[in-house]
Design an enzyme around this catalytic site. Structure first.
Site, PDB file in Angstrom:
ATOM      1  N   SER A 266      40.819  40.895  37.989  1.00 23.79           N
ATOM      2  CA  SER A 266      39.959  41.554  37.015  1.00 23.79           C
ATOM      3  C   SER A 266      38.964  40.552  36.458  1.00 23.79           C
ATOM      4  CB  SER A 266      40.787  42.126  35.858  1.00 23.79           C
ATOM      5  OG  SER A 266      41.352  41.085  35.082  1.00 23.79           O
ATOM      6  N   LYS A 267      37.896  41.083  35.878  1.00 27.54           N
ATOM      7  CA  LYS A 267      36.828  40.230  35.354  1.00 27.54           C
ATOM      8  C   LYS A 267      37.296  39.411  34.155  1.00 27.54           C
ATOM      9  CE  LYS A 267      31.832  40.404  34.810  1.00 27.54           C
ATOM     10  NZ  LYS A 267      31.623  39.611  36.007  1.00 27.54           N
ATOM     11  N   ARG A 268      38.394  39.810  33.536  1.00 29.61           N
ATOM     12  CA  ARG A 268      38.914  39.051  32.393  1.00 29.61           C
ATOM     13  C   ARG A 268      39.325  37.638  32.791  1.00 29.61           C
ATOM     14  NH1 ARG A 268      41.306  43.983  31.533  1.00 29.61           N
ATOM     15  NH2 ARG A 268      43.254  43.275  32.436  1.00 29.61           N
TER      16      ARG A 268
END
Length: 504
Positions: A266-268
């Site tokens: 994920s982009k996190r």
């Protein structure tokens, strides 16, 4: 099945960037189609109007086109939902929003067959039902209120122009919905867990499920190769195929991409957009090679890691796709990218790296002579084997473009004194000054410096390296001298000598 009849598709939604997982899905579909001599179709699934991003289709076409081509399409946006050709002449994709009449027709067909029905329940009622089910700790699902409305009741609602959706009528039962997945083997879902899913929304747009199944059938898709996140949707799709009386394609669900901590990518935790990696200087061919190995390998005993697209086509086999999640290893990507950069020709490296160099703010103030193509090309020659990404160009060798700041304390080698170091640099200055301008080449410079240093390489070459670069770590001094030229080389040595004099 005859391999020549194989038809697969990649069907992204235009909701922003191209996820690296989506690139892998597209790649596996492409490889399978080309391996079988089949057709690879690109289809834009844009029926969720709330999530659309402006220009996302154009950006997706531009990004995907850097990696491989696809089949089918017409020039210009046509009524049948096909997009025009790209600048490369490749066919554009099918676009679902241009095919709404097709989906409405098929929804009506299911209503006429008694396999679907109109649901007039308001959003407020559905929310109230959901909350009641949650309070009773029951699975949230439609309660079937409109399943058995009479024809008269339906006609009255339609005359009143009441808003409605179309739902699939799912027969109850304790049986399983079972299918063979080419990656995961036999997969089963309890029929009783499948809701009366919405097929056509109140705005006339189809849901993903209806549009997906109708398009796959009409486009003759034989193999559906998609991410694992779509696995729970498969029983819903199978019920739709059965309701229409259509053949069911072969399903293949690819493993999830994972962060190093085994969480879903994920982009996190970092970049997930293909565009981000390209902007950082990863080569398309290296990135493609990398994602190909995320969940697939060429088979037992085969250790090859670097593949051209043609080689991937030859080696690809769905039987070698893993069931378990694939960890996205950034270090492996860096290594692969570095290998691809090393294999670029000097001309191609220059063409690809120059835009990244020009993006750097410090490069704007570089004197014109060091912005010229010939000079930049020399820099790239000695940087090529050290680059992991094209965006790294110039970052560790700014001294090749701007005059370095030299700390005189770094100039002496080990226990040498400033006086000894100055004499050593003086020797090197005289030797280099004697080399004719027309012989200022890497080979000649290396030979001359090594012969002069003899057994005392550290004593001679260390202060020369620092004088030319201002750094403790840099390319060898003969390479720096070759790039910056004779005049700059002599001037930098003289400046270093002056610094040492002040220490005496």
């Amino acid at each position: 099945m005859d391999d020549k009849k194989v038809r697969v598709r990649f069907a992204p939604s235009p909701t922003g960037y191209l996820h690296v997982g989506s690139l892998r899905t597209a790649l596996y579909n492409y490889l399978f189609a080309r391996k079988c001599g089949g057709t690879f179709i690109l289809r834009i699934e844009d029926t969720d109007r709330k999530r659309l991003v402006e220009d996302a289709v154009e950006k997706l076409l531009g990004t995907l086109g850097l990696f491989f081509d696809w089949d089918e399409g017409l020039v210009g946006k046509a009524e049948n939902g096909r997009w025009g050709t790209t600048e490369k002449g490749m066919c554009g994709p099918y676009v679902q929003s241009a095919r709404l009449d097709i989906y409405r027709k098929h929804a009506e067909e299911l209503i006429d067959k008694g396999r679907a029905y109109r649901c007039f329940c308001s959003a407020e009622r559905l929310e109230a039902v959901r909350k009641e089910q949650e309070a009773r700790k029951e699975p949230t699902r439609y309660d079937g209120r409109c399943r058995n409305l009479s024809k008269e009741e339906v006609s009255k609602k339609l005359i009143e122009d009441a808003s409605y959706v179309v739902r699939l009528r799912v027969d109850g039962g304790d049986g399983n919905i079972t299918f063979d997945d080419a990656v995961r083997g036999k997969v089963s879902f309890l029929r009783e867990t499948i809701d009366d899913q919405v097929l056509l929304k109140s705005d006339g747009f189809p849901t993903y499920h209806l549009a997906n199944v109708v398009d796959d059938h009409l486009m003759g898709i034989t193999h559906v190769i998609r991410g694992e996140e779509w696995l729970p949707s498969t029983p819903k799709h199978i019920l739709l195929y059965e309701a229409f009386g259509w053949n069911i394609p072969q399903f293949s669900h690819l493993p999830l991409l994972l962060n190093p901590d085994r969480s879903k990518l994920s982009k996190r935790q970092g970049d997930v957009a293909v565009e981000d990696y390209l902007a950082k200087g990863y080569l398309p061919e290296a990135l493609l090679n990398f994602v190909a190995l995320l969940g697939w390998n060429p088979g037992e005993g085969k250790t090859q890691e670097i593949f051209s697209l043609r080689e991937l086509v030859d080696e690809f086999d769905l039987a070698h796709v893993h069931k378990g999640g694939a960890v996205f290893d950034g270090k492996k990507l860096d290594w692969l990218n570095a290998q691809y950069i090393k294999n670029l020709s000097a001309e191609e490296l220059f063409t690809r790296a120059l835009p990244f160099l020009r993006q750097k703010t410090w490069f704007e103030s570089v004197e014109d002579s060091r912005k010229e193509s010939e000079y930049v090309a020399r820099v790239l020659v000695i940087e090529q084997d050290r680059l992991q990404k094209l965006s790294d160009v110039g970052e560790s060798s700014k001294f090749l473009f701007v005059e370095p700041t030299v700390d005189p304390l770094f100039l002496p080698w080990k226990k040498n004194t400033p006086k000894e170091t100055r004499l050593l640099l003086e020797t090197m200055l005289a030797v280099l000054a004697d080399i004719p301008d027309n012989e200022w080449e890497r080979g000649r410079l290396e030979k001359t410096l090594l012969e002069t240093a003899g057994e005392r390489r550290g004593d001679f070459l260390w202060p020369l390296r620092v004088a030319l670069s201002g750094e403790k770590q840099s390319p060898p001094p003969h390479e720096i001298a070759w790039v910056i030229g004779k005049q700059s080389t002599l001037e930098r040595i003289e400046k270093a000598e002056t610094l040492l004099e002040k220490m005496l």
